[in-house]
Write a protein that holds these residues in place. Structure first.
Motif, mmCIF file in Angstrom:
data_model
loop_
_atom_site.group_PDB
_atom_site.id
_atom_site.type_symbol
_atom_site.label_atom_id
_atom_site.label_comp_id
_atom_site.label_asym_id
_atom_site.label_seq_id
_atom_site.Cartn_x
_atom_site.Cartn_y
_atom_site.Cartn_z
ATOM 1 N N VAL A 438 23.385 1.409 -17.266
ATOM 2 C CA VAL A 438 24.611 0.996 -16.316
ATOM 3 C C VAL A 438 25.367 0.765 -18.442
ATOM 4 C CG1 VAL A 438 25.502 -1.681 -16.242
ATOM 5 C CG2 VAL A 438 23.187 -0.450 -15.206
ATOM 6 N N ALA A 439 24.902 0.676 -19.062
ATOM 7 C CA ALA A 439 25.715 0.182 -20.603
ATOM 8 C C ALA A 439 26.484 1.706 -20.573
ATOM 9 C CB ALA A 439 25.399 0.132 -21.575
ATOM 10 N N VAL A 440 25.711 2.875 -20.656
ATOM 11 C CA VAL A 440 26.060 4.538 -21.002
ATOM 12 C C VAL A 440 27.561 4.267 -19.526
ATOM 13 C CG1 VAL A 440 25.874 6.884 -21.111
ATOM 14 C CG2 VAL A 440 24.208 5.200 -22.265
ATOM 15 N N LEU A 441 26.623 4.891 -18.976
ATOM 16 C CA LEU A 441 28.126 5.036 -17.635
ATOM 17 C C LEU A 441 28.677 4.211 -17.417
ATOM 18 C CD1 LEU A 441 24.949 6.867 -14.876
ATOM 19 C CD2 LEU A 441 26.548 8.219 -16.318
ATOM 20 N N THR A 467 35.571 6.008 -5.162
ATOM 21 C CA THR A 467 35.346 6.784 -6.299
ATOM 22 C C THR A 467 35.201 5.793 -7.425
ATOM 23 O OG1 THR A 467 36.978 8.015 -4.987
ATOM 24 C CG2 THR A 467 36.760 8.456 -7.674
ATOM 25 N N VAL A 468 34.094 5.851 -8.040
ATOM 26 C CA VAL A 468 33.290 5.535 -8.918
ATOM 27 C C VAL A 468 33.669 6.358 -10.062
ATOM 28 C CG1 VAL A 468 31.937 3.886 -10.323
ATOM 29 C CG2 VAL A 468 32.208 4.175 -7.567
ATOM 30 N N THR A 469 34.379 6.105 -11.183
ATOM 31 C CA THR A 469 34.574 7.284 -12.403
ATOM 32 C C THR A 469 33.493 6.623 -13.961
ATOM 33 O OG1 THR A 469 36.724 7.233 -12.474
ATOM 34 C CG2 THR A 469 36.129 7.836 -13.978
ATOM 35 N N SER A 470 32.797 7.691 -13.933
ATOM 36 C CA SER A 470 32.009 7.037 -14.852
ATOM 37 C C SER A 470 32.629 6.971 -16.432
ATOM 38 C CB SER A 470 30.972 8.423 -14.911
ATOM 39 O OG SER A 470 31.184 9.374 -15.097
ATOM 40 N N ALA A 471 32.051 6.936 -17.569
ATOM 41 C CA ALA A 471 32.332 6.381 -18.427
ATOM 42 C C ALA A 471 32.069 8.273 -19.771
ATOM 43 C CB ALA A 471 31.688 5.666 -19.333
ATOM 44 N N LEU A 472 31.139 8.829 -19.053
ATOM 45 C CA LEU A 472 30.975 9.739 -19.835
ATOM 46 C C LEU A 472 30.180 10.829 -18.744
ATOM 47 C CD1 LEU A 472 27.979 8.418 -21.990
ATOM 48 C CD2 LEU A 472 30.010 8.936 -22.609
ATOM 49 N N PRO A 473 30.524 12.559 -19.307
ATOM 50 C CA PRO A 473 30.323 13.016 -18.144
ATOM 51 C C PRO A 473 29.415 13.370 -17.194
ATOM 52 C CG PRO A 473 30.402 14.654 -19.847
ATOM 53 C CD PRO A 473 31.117 12.631 -20.381
ATOM 54 N N ASP A 480 21.004 12.973 -5.889
ATOM 55 C CA ASP A 480 21.041 11.999 -6.075
ATOM 56 C C ASP A 480 21.510 10.609 -5.131
ATOM 57 O OD1 ASP A 480 19.891 13.123 -8.504
ATOM 58 O OD2 ASP A 480 21.793 13.926 -8.551
ATOM 59 N N TYR A 481 21.472 9.307 -6.551
ATOM 60 C CA TYR A 481 22.236 8.630 -6.421
ATOM 61 C C TYR A 481 22.216 7.603 -6.833
ATOM 62 C CZ TYR A 481 17.429 6.169 -5.417
ATOM 63 O OH TYR A 481 15.911 6.052 -5.478
ATOM 64 N N PHE A 482 22.894 6.333 -6.442
ATOM 65 C CA PHE A 482 23.534 5.382 -7.587
ATOM 66 C C PHE A 482 23.156 3.563 -6.929
ATOM 67 C CE2 PHE A 482 25.175 9.145 -9.394
ATOM 68 C CZ PHE A 482 24.783 9.530 -10.999
ATOM 69 N N LEU A 545 27.699 1.480 -12.349
ATOM 70 C CA LEU A 545 26.725 2.226 -11.978
ATOM 71 C C LEU A 545 25.105 2.532 -13.039
ATOM 72 C CD1 LEU A 545 29.442 5.475 -12.470
ATOM 73 C CD2 LEU A 545 27.938 4.240 -10.267
ATOM 74 N N GLU A 546 24.668 2.619 -12.637
ATOM 75 C CA GLU A 546 22.875 3.058 -12.466
ATOM 76 C C GLU A 546 22.166 3.781 -11.911
ATOM 77 O OE1 GLU A 546 18.539 1.298 -12.815
ATOM 78 O OE2 GLU A 546 19.769 -0.460 -11.725
#
Length: 743
Positions: A438-441, A467-473, A480-482, A545-546
Motif C-alpha cells: 500500500v505504501a509503495v503504490l 482510474t487509479v493512478t499508482s505512485a510508481l510505474p 492481476d487484481y488489486f 492500492l494493495e
C-alpha cells in the motif's frame, strides 16, 4: 501389518526433521537414555520407605529418602549401561534441585551407602504400597514393567512429533511438485521468440504415444472435472466442491491425519502409569496425539490464510486453491482439538472442579470452543452475504484463540510455543507485506485532488469506470487484481478486490490502472451514489492500492484462443484480448481469437461495446471474432440492442453464426463488429467449434470468467472434449484456464 510398517516409515522420516523445542532445536532418534533409570523410579515409587514421611510428596520422597536413593542406585547399577546411568542420574539431580529444592547425592556416594547384607530382593509390583526400612533390589520383571512404561511414553511422544513433522514433509512434497512445474512453465514462457516447432505445429500431428494417452486420461478424469457430478464453482449446499486433483490432495492430507491419529499405540496391562487399564492408556495417548498434531497444523492453517502466501509464490497456485486448502486444514485441526479436549475431559471426569480451577484447563476449553465457533461462522452463505462481518469475527476469534493457546501451554515451559510463534510470524509477515504494498503504490494518494477518478457511463444500469493512478510505474499482467481501500471513509480498514481491466503509463511516471466495476451492494453501491452526487459526473477520490495479486496465463503459446465471459467477467477477459492484440507476432503463435460474452444487461453490454471492445478488430496476423449473447431482459430484444449501439461501434444481428464467420481466415479484417445473438450458448458447442478449427498439432486455450453455472458448464464441456475418439482432443491440445474468485 503393511499399514503399520508404512506409517512407521513415515514416522522415521518425521523424526529426521528438526524437532522444535523452546530451549533448542534437536533431532530425536530412538529412545532416551534416561528411560532406564526412570524405569527404576517408576517401580520404586510404588513402595514407601520409613526414613521419609508418607505424605512428603513425589520429589521429596525421591530425593530425600536414603533408602529410596540407594535402592535407585542399586537398580540402575544392575540394569542400566554406564551411559544410561550417567544421563538418568543427572536428570534426577536436576529435578531434585528444581522441584524438591534439594541436592541429590552423587551416584558413587549412594552406591557406597548400600549395605549388601541388609538388601532385600522384592517384586516391586507385588509389594506395591508396602513400607521398607532398608535398601531393596528389584526383580527384573518388576524393573522391566517400569522400563516398558517409560519406553512406551517416550515412543508415543516420538510418534506424536514424528507424525506432525510428516505432515510438513507431505505438504513440502506437494509444494515441490508445484515449484518444479512452475519453474518449467516459467522457463518455457519466457522465450521472446516462437520456436520452430510452434511455428509449424499445424504440420505436426498430435502425439499418439501411450504417454500421450495416459496424459489425456489424466486431464479428462483427474485434473479437469469436479469431484462429483459437475459442481465446482457452484456450491453444493454450503460446501465448495473441489476439482478432482484438489480433492486428491485434500483426501491425502485428511487420510494421513486420520491414519496418524489411530495407529501406533503401545497398550499393555503392566503400564505403571495406568495399570490394568488399556482404555485410559489409549485415550491419554489419543488426547496427546490429537493435541500435538493440531498444533502442527496451526502454522499451515495460518500460512494458507494470507494473501502474501509464500506457498503461492513458490507454486503459482491460485489464492482460491489455497483458500480451499485453508478451510480443510481448519476442519482437521478443529476436529483434532475437539478429540483432544473430549479425551482429556473423559479421563478427569471425576475431578472436573479441581481441573477447572487451573488456568491451563480453562484456556484450553475456551480455545477449543472458539475454534469450533470459527467453522459455522465461516460457512459460505455468511462469507458471501456478510463478508465484512465474517472477516472481522474471523480475525478476532483467531487471534483470541491464539492468545488462549499461549496460556494453555504454559505448563510445558515453552516446549510448544514455537508453533504458536510461527502463526504469529506468518500473520505479521502477511500484514507487513500488505502495508509495504500500500505504501509503495499509494504514497501520493493524499496529494491535492487525490489519485482516483470514478465515472459512470451509460446510465444507472451501466458500469463504473475507475482510474487509479499508482505512485510508481507498474507493469501489470492479465489476471492481476488489486485490493482497494477508501481511507477517508467511516470504515477505512475495509478493502475489496477488483480485477484490472486495462492500464497505461502516464506522463507523471506512474501507471493509470483502469477498473470496470459493476455496481452491486455494499462498497460499490456507495461509490455509485457518490458519482451520482457529483456535479460533473466524476467522483474524485483518494484510494489506496494493495497488489498486484493473481496469476497470468501465457495464452500466446496457443494457435487458437477462446475467451468466454459472463456478465462482469468481461473485465478479466479484456486484458488477455488486449495482450494478444499488442504482442508482436514473432512472440506469439496465436492467430485466431474468439470472444464470447454472455450478458443480460443490454445497457451494460452496449457501454463496453462502445469503449473497450470497440478496438477488438482483426489484423493481418490475428483474427478476432466477438460474439455477444444477449440473454433475456424484460422489454429488450436483440434487434433493439443492435439499433441502440452508440455511433462508432459496430454490431450485427444474427440468429446463428454464418458460414462466412466460421471460414474467416487470418488477414481478412472485419469491420462488421461483434455478432449479437439471443439466448445462452451451449458450452459443448463452443468447445466443439473451437476444436474443428485445429489443424495437425495445433492447440487451443480456453479462458473463462463469469457466473458459477457458466463456469461449471464450460469445465464439464472441456472435460468431455478430452479423449482419443472422433471429435475429441488429446490432453496436450486443449488447456482450460479459469479466472474465478472464491469467497
Amino acid at each position: 501389518m503393511f499399514l503399520r510398517t508404512a506409517v512407521t516409515a513415515l514416522a522415521v522420516l518425521g523424526l529426521v526433521a528438526p524437532y522444535a523445542a523452546a530451549d533448542s532445536l534437536k533431532v530425536t532418534l530412538g529412545l532416551d537414555d534416561i528411560n532406564c533409570l526412570f524405569g527404576c523410579v517408576d517401580t520404586l515409587e510404588l513402595l514407601t520407605f520409613g526414613d521419609v514421611a508418607a505424605d512428603a510428596g513425589y520429589y521429596p520422597s525421591l530425593c530425600q529418602s536414603v533408602y529410596m536413593v540407594t535402592s535407585l542406585a542399586l537398580c540402575t547399577d544392575t540394569y542400566c549401561t554406564p551411559t544410561q546411568k550417567a544421563a538418568g542420574w543427572a536428570k534426577v539431580t536436576d529435578y531434585c534441585v528444581e522441584y524438591a529444592e534439594t541436592d541429590l547425592m552423587p551416584f558413587d556416594d549412594a552406591k557406597a551407602l548400600i549395605n549388601s547384607s541388609s538388601v532385600v530382593t522384592i517384586d516391586g509390583l507385588a509389594e506395591a504400597g508396602n513400607q521398607f526400612n532398608s535398601t531393596v533390589a528389584l526383580t527384573y520383571d518388576s524393573f522391566y514393567a517400569g522400563l516398558h512404561t517409560e519406553n512406551a511414553w517416550n515412543r508415543e511422544m516420538n510418534f506424536h512429533h514424528a507424525f506432525g513433522w510428516s505432515l510438513y514433509i507431505l505438504v513440502g512434497a506437494m509444494v515441490l511438485v508445484g515449484l518444479v512445474n512452475r519453474v518449467l512453465v516459467t522457463i518455457s514462457s519466457r522465450s521472446k521468440q516462437v520456436s520452430v516447432e510452434d511455428k509449424y505445429r499445424a504440420y505436426i500431428p498430435h502425439d499418439k504415444s501411450w504417454s500421450s494417452s495416459v496424459y489425456t486420461l489424466y486431464r479428462k478424469h483427474i485434473s479437469t472435472p469436479a469431484t462429483f457430478g459437475y459442481l465446482h464453482c457452484q456450491p453444493w449446499g454450503m460446501l465448495s466442491i473441489p476439482t478432482r486433483i484438489q480433492a486428491f490432495f485434500i483426501f491425502a492430507f485428511c487420510l494421513v491425519n486420520l491414519v496418524f491419529t489411530v495407529t501406533c499405540y503401545d497398550l499393555f496391562m503392566e503400564n505403571l502409569y495406568w495399570p490394568d487399564d488399556k482404555a485410559t492408556q489409549l485415550w491419554r495417548y489419543v488426547a496427546d496425539r490429537t493435541g500435538i498434531m493440531s498444533f502442527y497444523n496451526l502454522p499451515l492453517l495460518w500460512a494458507l490464510a494470507g494473501r502474501n502466501d509464500v506457498l503461492i509464490w513458490l507454486t503459482g497456485w491460485s489464492y482460491s486453491s489455497m483458500n480451499l486448502f485453508h478451510r480443510w486444514v481448519a476442519r482437521v485441526a478443529t476436529i483434532q482439538a475437539i478429540i483432544h479436549s473430549a479425551a482429556y475431559t473423559w479421563q478427569v471426569s471425576g475431578d472436573m472442579a479441581e481441573n477447572w480451577a487451573e488456568l491451563y484447563w480453562r484456556t484450553g476449553v475456551f480455545a477449543t470452543v472458539f475454534m469450533c465457533l470459527l467453522l459455522p461462522l465461516s460457512i459460505l452463505p455468511i462469507r458471501k452475504k456478510l463478508y465484512e462481518i465474517f472477516l472481522i469475527i474471523h480475525i478476532l476469534l483467531a487471534l483470541v484463540t491464539l492468545i488462549l493457546l499461549f496460556y494453555h501451554i504454559q505448563i510445558f515451559d515453552g516446549e510448544y510455543e514455537p508453533w504458536l510463534w510461527a502463526c504469529v510470524g506468518v500473520w505479521v509477515f502477511d500484514r507487513a507485506i500488505r502495508i509495504i504494498r500500500v505504501a509503495v503504490l499509494s504514497f501520493s494518494a493524499f496529494r491535492s485532488g487525490g489519485n482516483t477518478v470514478a465515472i459512470m457511463t451509460g446510465g444507472d444500469q451501466s458500469l463504473i469506470r475507475m482510474t487509479v493512478t499508482s505512485a510508481l510505474p507498474l507493469t501489470p499482467k492479465p489476471g492481476d487484481y488489486f485490493f482497494l481501500y477508501t481511507p477517508l471513509s467511516i470504515t477505512p480498514w475495509e478493502n475489496h478486490p477488483f480485477t484490472l481491466g486495462s492500464w497505461e503509463k502516464n506522463a507523471k511516471g506512474g501507471t493509470d490502472l483502469h477498473f470496470l466495476i459493476a455496481p452491486l451492494d455494499g462498497a460499490t453501491r456507495k461509490m455509485k451514489k457518490r458519482i451520482a452526487q457529483s456535479q460533473d459526473g466524476k467522483a474524485h477520490m483518494r484510494v489506496l492500492l494493495e497488489g498486484p495479486y493473481g496469476h497470468s496465463e501465457n495464452i500466446g503459446r496457443f494457435e487458437h484462443v477462446l475467451l468466454v465471459a459472463g456478465g462482469s467477467g468481461i473485465t478479466a477477459i479484456l486484458p488477455y484480448l488486449h495482450e494478444l492484440q499488442t504482442t508482436d507476432a514473432a512472440a506469439r503463435v496465436t492467430r485466431d481469437v474468439h470472444v464470447v460474452w454472455i450478458v443480460k444487461n443490454s445497457v451494460y453490454a452496449a457501454d463496453v461495446l462502445a469503449h473497450e471492445l470497440a478496438a477488438a478488430a482483426s489484423t493481418d496476423t490475428l483474427h478476432v471474432a466477438v460474439e455477444l449473447h444477449l440473454t433475456r431482459e424484460a422489454g429488450v430484444q436483440a434487434a433493439d440492442f443492435v439499433a441502440a449501439v452508440p455511433a462508432g461501434a459496430h454490431a450485427r444481428l444474427a440468429t446463428e453464426k454464418s458460414q462466412s464467420d466460421d471460414a474467416k481466415s487470418v488477414g481478412s479484417a472485419s469491420t462488421a463488429g461483434p455478432t449479437v445473438l439471443a439466448g445462452r450458448p451451449q458450452m459443448d458447442a463452443l468447445i466443439g467449434e473451437s476444436l474443428k478449427q485445429l489443424v495437425g498439432g495445433e492447440r487451443v486455450a480456453v479462458v473463462a470468467c463469469g457466473p458459477a453455472r457458466m463456469m461449471d458448464d464450460l469445465r464439464r464441456a472441456v472435460a468431455d472434449a478430452y479423449g482419443t475418439g472422433e471429435h475429441q482432443i488429446r490432453g496436450d491440445g486443449l488447456e482450460y484456464f479459469e479466472e474465478s474468485f472464491a469467497w
